[in-house]
Design a protein around this motif. Sequence first.
Motif, PDB file in Angstrom:
ATOM      1  N   PHE A 471       0.824  -1.210   0.000  1.00  0.00           N
ATOM      2  CA  PHE A 471       0.000   0.000   0.000  1.00  0.00           C
ATOM      3  C   PHE A 471       0.854   1.254   0.000  1.00  0.00           C
ATOM      4  N   TRP A 472       2.092   1.177   0.569  1.00  0.00           N
ATOM      5  CA  TRP A 472       2.918   2.377   0.563  1.00  0.00           C
ATOM      6  C   TRP A 472       3.563   2.646  -0.801  1.00  0.00           C
ATOM      7  N   ASP A 474       1.648   2.131  -3.678  1.00  0.00           N
ATOM      8  CA  ASP A 474       0.537   2.425  -4.582  1.00  0.00           C
ATOM      9  C   ASP A 474       0.558   3.909  -4.965  1.00  0.00           C
ATOM     10  N   ARG A 475       0.344   4.186  -6.244  1.00  0.00           N
ATOM     11  CA  ARG A 475       0.424   5.574  -6.701  1.00  0.00           C
ATOM     12  C   ARG A 475      -0.637   6.451  -6.058  1.00  0.00           C
ATOM     13  N   GLU A 476      -1.843   5.938  -5.952  1.00  0.00           N
ATOM     14  CA  GLU A 476      -2.901   6.740  -5.338  1.00  0.00           C
ATOM     15  C   GLU A 476      -2.581   7.058  -3.882  1.00  0.00           C
ATOM     16  N   ASN A 477      -2.078   6.061  -3.141  1.00  0.00           N
ATOM     17  CA  ASN A 477      -1.721   6.313  -1.752  1.00  0.00           C
ATOM     18  C   ASN A 477      -0.550   7.285  -1.652  1.00  0.00           C
ATOM     19  N   ILE A 478       0.382   7.206  -2.614  1.00  0.00           N
ATOM     20  CA  ILE A 478       1.518   8.126  -2.587  1.00  0.00           C
ATOM     21  C   ILE A 478       1.050   9.559  -2.821  1.00  0.00           C
ATOM     22  N   GLU A 479       0.164   9.752  -3.789  1.00  0.00           N
ATOM     23  CA  GLU A 479      -0.340  11.097  -4.047  1.00  0.00           C
ATOM     24  C   GLU A 479      -1.122  11.638  -2.854  1.00  0.00           C
ATOM     25  N   MET A 480      -1.931  10.788  -2.236  1.00  0.00           N
ATOM     26  CA  MET A 480      -2.671  11.239  -1.064  1.00  0.00           C
ATOM     27  C   MET A 480      -1.730  11.564   0.088  1.00  0.00           C
ATOM     28  N   GLY A 481      -0.654  10.783   0.267  1.00  0.00           N
ATOM     29  CA  GLY A 481       0.320  11.070   1.302  1.00  0.00           C
ATOM     30  C   GLY A 481       1.044  12.386   1.069  1.00  0.00           C
TER      31      GLY A 481
END
Length: 577
Positions: A471-472, A474-481
């Motif tokens: 999950f760390w 994942d592109r979507e999670n990276i952008e949200m982070g």
Amino acid sequence: MSTAAPAGSLPAANGLPPILDRMRAQPKLPMIVGAAAVVAAAAAFLLWSRAPDYKVLYTNVSDRDGGAIIASLQQMNVPYKFAEGGGAILIAGDKVAETRLKLAAQGLPKAGGVGFELMDNQKFGTSQFAEQINYQRGLEGELARSIESIGTIESARVHLALPKPSLFVRDQKKPSASVVLSLMRGRSIDEGQVSAIVHMVSSSVPDLDAKNVTVVDQRGNLLSSARGTNQGLDVSQLKYAQEIEQGYIRRIEAILQPIVGTANVRAQVAADIDFTVVEHTDEKYKPNQDPTQSAIRSQQTSESAQHNGGPPGGVPGALSNQPPVNPSAPIVGPRAPNAPGTPPAGTPGAPGAPGAPGATTTATSGAASGPSNTRKDVTTNYELDRTIRHVQQAAGGVKRLSVAVVVNNRDVADAAGKVTSRALTPAELEQIRNLAKEAMGFSQERGDSLNVVNSAFARDAESGPAPEVPFWRDRENIEMGKTLGQYLLLGLLALFAWLAVVRPLMRRHLASAPPPAAAPAFDPVAEPGPAGPSPAESLREREANRQKADMDYAHQVADKDPKLVATLIQHWMNTDE
């Protein structure tokens, strides 16, 4: 001597502004002001981050329509901006639909031409020529509007040449049309769209053939041609051939994947499609199978007889060429059957008996007059078997199929658990070949070909199933982070500025001064001692030392983070204003 005056002049000696003097009198006020400043900064940042999302209202509008739209937006107090060098008008995304409806009620943007609304206000006494011209203009405008509704076309103009109707067929002329297209910037139009425009225009005008419609773009390129339908393939035919090939590929792979695996088979099909249209008419005649049951179509009988006529003879001349005289019947007729003196019937010489006179006049006359000629012609026409067959063969038949199938090697695990790749056996290849033939509908008479090859796939040698992405990563999670990190960093910077800089400085500047020491009473009798500093001088000295320490601290902070100090000074200046 009293010391109240120096104590009373302490604010002037400190040099503090009156506002700081008031804040010093109320210790909770600085914390309230600082908290309000932090909340205001956070609110300003949120408002800035939530700026209205501008979306396209209209694109590729003319200068005249653009000016009218901008004037209407200013009257409605709708903020706008331009994009793409002024080619697009942008407004807030939540107001696009409402604004378009309001502008449409005002007739904006205006179309390039006029349509059948020209026929709404017809003046009294308009000539037939003017009515015909208005009708033609309206038809051209409506066609142009319909063409402009296509996504890749910016504007269109239609010119119709409608000849006058004539009562004579030889003088009738066919109408024609010309279409000028202005394509959008960076867009193109394919052959299928051009064909659709041609057929739409030809279907909208009576007696207009599609061959008489010419389509030109804004660069002067001829988009339509007068070529026949038998030359080349159009887009629909190519699409049909691709669909046929993809259908065969799916059928072959669907029947082989359960045997060899989903990723272990690849198939390609080349289909030869016959797009020719064949019309065949046969007319066959067969003899009647059963003559007794044949139907008579027509029958003609001709019969002629000639009596008492001998063959022509005599000396050639006028007398021999004259026709024979008419025969004369006997004047004496037959007696009545019951007349007196008549012999009984059946006796010789009785009337009606054989040999009796007058029994059969024709026969007696014929027998007495000589030879006779009789001729009879009969013509009979019978119905014949007739078969008429009209066959029209539809286009799109498959003439020939060429299929190529590649199958991966089979993975085999030994006793130790090691996986190795081995080639398929001839029996397995033959089984796959037979299944592929059945799936494609193999026909030897049609000339189909099938080639099945077994080979190891290169990508399957090392690669396995794709691992699950953490999950760390994942592109979507990276952008949200990243977004959350920006907000968190700004919050930490604001907290650090408050705790490390603003709050200590406010505490130092607003700290209450120590109460002045009471001045000793003057005793003239007392023995004078060594002169010491007065309380006012001691207070000034302590204040000077504190100011010096503050200045040293301020210099250290300015050396470490000059940007922060500049921000703080700017905040002070705004607060003073």
